[in-house]
Design a protein around this motif. Structure first.
Motif: not given
Ligand code: SAM
Length: 224
Positions: A142-148
């Motif tokens: 989720m964190i990786a996706h939000l950062a993207s």
């Protein structure tokens, strides 16, 4: 986008469309129909929103800045963001939560969507008090996706694991009942930091919000 695995997400969606919706609608509302614990959480959460607004505005005006409010709930952050002139895209996995939002002048754009399905680019991505519903192995994706989705900064809040034993007792009072949906997950700051680091982001600001029954670590991250 990487799918947040099986059970958790469906259980969380179901919870926030039913009993969770009732509980949180009260906590996030203004009426007196809350108990002492819920009142305390309302106050703590309001502080998190206030600190988030400070973190955002101290970097300059929000006028015309695109902001994604992922897991926006009843819009308690989206509304003040819009008042500051931000172009707000607010979304929540729960249709019931998303329908609660109030009107305003410069209306945020609200939609029902889980954050894993969001796409596009925003100057700023904010995700407050959502990670508490997911274990760290789900939170990483989720964190990786939000950062993207973010160009300049990501602001996240989560229940810090530091207070583990202390909070565990209180969570019992907070989320009674056997339902899996009511589970709360704590996250170690180092784990969140590592998840951000893996995708090239670093923590630039930290805040901690505590009341008697509410603990929240607030972080701002920027590209390395
Ligand atoms: N961010 C809001 C705030 O601070 O006022 C709401 C916080 S509330 C504790 C958690 C919210 O996250 C709920 O409205 C829930 O429906 C939403 N949520 C949970 N999992 C989600 C997901 N995977 N994608 C989007 N929203 C989610």
């Amino acid at each position: 986008a990487e799918e947040v695995g099986g059970g958790d997400k469906e259980v969380v969606r179901e919870y926030f469309n039913s009993t969770g919706f009732e509980r949180w609608r009260k906590i996030y509302g203004e009426t007196d129909e809350v108990n002492r614990v819920q009142k305390d959480i309302r106050v703590g959460h309001a502080k998190t929103v206030e600190k988030t607004m400070l973190m955002l505005t101290e970097e300059g005006s929000l006028d015309g800045v695109t902001v994604c409010d992922a897991g926006c709930g009843t819009g308690l952050l989206s509304i003040p963001l819009a008042k500051e002139g931000a172009i707000v895209s607010a979304s929540d996995i729960s249709a019931a939560m998303a329908k609660q939002q109030l009107g305003g002048e410069n209306l945020p754009r609200f939609e029902v969507n889980d954050l894993e399905s969001l796409s596009g680019k925003y100057n700023t991505v904010v995700c407050l008090d959502v990670l508490i519903h997911y274990p760290q192995n789900k939170a990483d994706g989720m964190i990786a996706h939000l950062a993207s989705l973010a160009e300049k900064r990501v602001i996240l809040s989560f229940a810090p694991k530091t207070f583990y034993y202390d909070i565990l007792k209180r969570i019992g009072e907070l989320f009674p009942g056997p339902s899996k949906a009511t589970r709360a997950y704590l996250h170690a700051e180092a784990d969140v930091e590592r998840a951000l680091g893996k995708v090239g982001w670093k923590i630039s600001k930290r805040g901690l919000i505590t009341t008697q029954f509410y603990f929240s670590r607030l972080i701002e991250a920027v590209p390395m």
